[in-house]
Write a protein that holds these residues in place. Structure first.
Motif, short mmCIF file in Angstrom:
data_model
loop_
_atom_site.label_atom_id
_atom_site.label_comp_id
_atom_site.label_asym_id
_atom_site.label_seq_id
_atom_site.Cartn_x
_atom_site.Cartn_y
_atom_site.Cartn_z
N GLY A 81 -43.60 -103.05 -12.08
CA GLY A 81 -42.15 -102.79 -12.08
C GLY A 81 -41.77 -102.31 -10.73
N GLU A 82 -42.41 -101.48 -10.24
CA GLU A 82 -42.09 -101.12 -8.55
C GLU A 82 -42.43 -102.13 -7.78
OE1 GLU A 82 -43.23 -96.37 -9.40
OE2 GLU A 82 -44.76 -97.85 -8.44
N LYS A 83 -43.25 -102.91 -8.02
CA LYS A 83 -43.70 -103.98 -7.10
C LYS A 83 -42.26 -105.05 -7.19
CE LYS A 83 -46.85 -108.04 -5.76
NZ LYS A 83 -48.22 -108.35 -6.00
N LYS A 84 -41.79 -105.34 -8.25
CA LYS A 84 -40.77 -106.42 -8.32
C LYS A 84 -39.69 -105.81 -7.82
CE LYS A 84 -42.47 -108.87 -12.72
NZ LYS A 84 -42.13 -108.89 -14.08
N MET A 85 -39.38 -104.74 -7.96
CA MET A 85 -38.05 -103.74 -7.45
C MET A 85 -38.27 -104.03 -5.95
SD MET A 85 -35.24 -102.40 -7.92
CE MET A 85 -35.29 -101.86 -9.68
N ARG A 86 -39.47 -103.54 -5.51
CA ARG A 86 -39.74 -103.76 -3.95
C ARG A 86 -39.31 -105.02 -3.54
NH1 ARG A 86 -43.69 -104.88 -1.11
NH2 ARG A 86 -45.19 -105.12 -2.86
N MET A 87 -39.91 -106.19 -4.18
CA MET A 87 -39.56 -107.65 -3.69
C MET A 87 -38.40 -108.04 -3.61
SD MET A 87 -43.09 -109.19 -5.13
CE MET A 87 -42.86 -110.89 -4.55
N ALA A 88 -37.62 -107.70 -4.74
CA ALA A 88 -36.20 -107.87 -4.93
C ALA A 88 -35.45 -107.40 -3.73
CB ALA A 88 -35.50 -107.51 -6.12
N LYS A 93 -32.27 -107.79 1.21
CA LYS A 93 -32.26 -107.52 2.69
C LYS A 93 -32.27 -108.71 3.53
CE LYS A 93 -33.95 -104.33 6.21
NZ LYS A 93 -33.80 -105.24 7.17
N LYS A 94 -33.28 -109.66 3.37
CA LYS A 94 -33.36 -110.61 4.23
C LYS A 94 -32.15 -111.66 4.16
CE LYS A 94 -38.35 -111.14 4.29
NZ LYS A 94 -39.53 -111.76 3.85
N LYS A 100 -25.11 -112.33 7.49
CA LYS A 100 -24.41 -111.80 8.59
C LYS A 100 -24.53 -112.52 9.86
CE LYS A 100 -24.65 -107.16 6.77
NZ LYS A 100 -24.99 -105.70 7.10
N ARG A 101 -25.86 -113.14 10.11
CA ARG A 101 -25.63 -113.83 11.26
C ARG A 101 -25.12 -115.33 11.32
NH1 ARG A 101 -31.60 -112.52 10.43
NH2 ARG A 101 -32.01 -114.34 9.52
N ASP A 504 -32.87 -120.54 4.32
CA ASP A 504 -34.29 -120.65 4.40
C ASP A 504 -34.97 -119.43 5.05
OD1 ASP A 504 -34.50 -123.11 2.95
OD2 ASP A 504 -34.97 -124.22 4.30
N LEU A 505 -35.78 -118.70 4.39
CA LEU A 505 -36.39 -117.45 4.85
C LEU A 505 -37.82 -117.73 5.26
CD1 LEU A 505 -34.85 -115.15 2.45
CD2 LEU A 505 -34.01 -115.86 4.67
#
Length: 505
Positions: A81-88, A93-94, A100-101, A504-505
């Motif tokens: 769960g923590e990994k999914k939250m971190r990736m989300a 953020k990306k 914004k750019r 695209d990231l």
């Protein structure tokens, strides 16, 4: 009634290292005391928060919210769960930085506009992944560069009969008429062969004894499971052979068909395997449990190709000039008949509502689940005479238009990147074409074409949409001075140049 006086909870003492408290449910043990108190409701909400700090200290050190007063002796492992939250959070953020750019509107608040852009991107991606919105990939395809072309990465001695790609696009599989199955890397082209076991081993893996003195290893079909663990092959010996991709070893043989196995397909995100045969039947297997599940009947002639969009829907084409859409749970089927003077040869799902087919008269048909007739037909999709240079096929350096046959424009393979508007087709004249599927079943628009030396027997588009893989075959033929020219049999790959999207990231 006066409230009952509350007794202050005693502060737990720090246990000694290596000691263990007795009485598994004792109230003095912070392990049994802290969690129940946090979950109590009502009057227990006023318990001072310092107890939680003491409990943490009792387990060997605590860190405050800012992380300035101490450091944990041992870092906890990251949970799922923590990994999914971190990736989300990283993805958000990306996306926010990218929006914004790209934001050019100075009248709007930057933060509000960026948030709206992020929401639009996430919503579009969710709709594309769920299949409710088609991925607009064809509009991003760029014209091929002069140096671009098909590159043969794996060579076979006999014509290639089937190719398959893993879900992550890193690994590919190919098979030829001589029974050779090759596992190769898409980037490097490094290949490894699958070795057939002895006849005794095959019989111990539940294969039936061959009808003739020697078992035929002629492979007609390949399929790889979505998790990349299993490879299935089928051919003239009437068996489905299951291989372990990691060890490249034969692990099981499924028997049941009374004719050659002509086509195979794994259900997406499942271990269910479907097989079609010249005996006009379709069988369902479970690769994980190594069991037979079901058998479907409906075709009146040999089954040629099949495709699976989900574990509940498969599409098949047979020599009875029909295409069947099978609904597995309901045990029902929809029958689509070929146009006049055409015989269907191959098929491919676009999404759950539309699919493609190719015919022996050189046409490509677009079908909808709402109609029994094609919604759009492309006539002469692979002409023998190229309209750009009007060059006739050559034999020994001499133009011989009388040798041009309809077999050269025979559409032998069609494929589509599932859930997108990009499709491809191949024919006997070695021509591979890319197509754009118009929305709302309005038609098919040609994009670009690529030339191969030989005939295209199988075709697939990578999930990323960035390259196309073709199985090529060519029979030996006489060259100048009566010498036999070497055949070009192998697997060819062609890059597809895509225009980068803003998100695209």
């Amino acid at each position: 009634m006066a409230p009952r006086p509350r007794k202050r909870a005693s502060r737990p003492t720090k246990p000694r290292a290596g000691s263990r408290r007795g009485g598994g449910g004792s109230d003095d043990d912070p392990f049994f005391e802290s969690e129940p108190k946090r979950r109590r409701g009502g009057g227990d909400e006023e318990i001072e928060s310092e107890n939680s700090d003491d409990d943490a200290m009792a387990f060997g050190g605590a860190v405050d919210e800012d992380g300035d007063e101490g450091v944990k002796e041992e870092e906890d492992e990251e949970t799922v769960g923590e990994k999914k939250m971190r990736m989300a959070k990283e993805l958000l953020k990306k996306l926010t930085d990218a929006s914004k750019r790209e934001e050019d509107d100075e009248d709007e608040d930057e933060e509000e506009a960026g948030g709206r852009r992020v929401a639009e991107i996430l919503q579009r991606r969710q709709l594309e992944e769920s299949g409710r919105k088609r991925w607009e990939l064809a509009a991003r395809v760029l014209p091929p560069e002069p140096q671009d072309g098909f590159k043969v990465i794996v060579k076979h001695r006999q014509p290639v009969t089937a190719v398959a790609l893993s879900k992550d696009n890193d690994k590919g599989f190919s098979a030829s008429k001589d029974g050779v199955i090759v596992h190769w890397d898409v980037e490097t082209g490094k290949s490894e062969k699958y070795l057939w076991p002895s006849e005794n081993v095959l019989i111990s893996h539940h294969a039936k004894p061959p009808l003739s003195a020697r078992r035929s290893k002629h492979v007609l079909a390949l399929a790889v499971s979505s998790d990349g663990r299993y490879l299935a092959s089928g051919g003239l010996d009437r068996h489905i052979h299951l291989w372990d991709v990691r060890s490249r070893e034969h692990i099981q043989a499924f028997s049941g068909h009374r004719g050659p196995v002509s086509c195979l397909a794994f259900g997406p995100d499942s271990s269910e395997l479907f097989s079609g045969s010249f005996d006009r039947s379709i069988m369902q297997w479970n690769a994980e449990d190594r069991t037979y599940m079901n058998c479907l009947y409906g075709h009146q002639n040999e089954i040629l190709t099949m495709d699976a969009f989900s574990k509940d829907r498969i599409l098949t084409v047979a020599r009875d000039r029909t295409m069947h859409l099978w609904k597995i749970p309901e045990e029902s089927q929809l029958v689509f008949r070929a146009p006049a003077a055409a015989s269907l040869e191959c098929c491919s799902f676009i999404d759950d509502k539309e699919f493609l087919s190719g015919s022996d008269d050189g046409s490509i048909e677009l079908w909808s689940i709402m109609r029994k007739k094609p919604t759009f037909i492309v006539r002469n999709a692979h002409p023998s005479l190229d309209s750009d240079d009007q060059e006739l096929p050559k034999e020994n350096g001499i133009h011989k238009p009388e040798n041009v046959s309809m077999a050269q424009s025979w559409v032998s393979a069609v494929t589509a990147r599932k859930g997108s508007d990009l499709a491809a087709s191949g024919a006997g004249n070695g021509l591979v074409r890319l197509w754009a599927i118009e929305p709302d079943s309005k038609g098919i628009r040609p994009l670009f074409k690529f030339k191969l030396d030989g005939f295209v027997n199988s075709l697939t588009i990578a999930k990323s949409g960035r390259f196309i893989v073709a199985g090529v075959g060519q029979e030996p033929r006489l060259g100048r001075w009566g010498r036999v020219r070497s055949a070009q049999n192998g697997v060819a790959i062609h890059p597809i140049r895509l225009k980068e999207e803003k998100d695209d990231l």
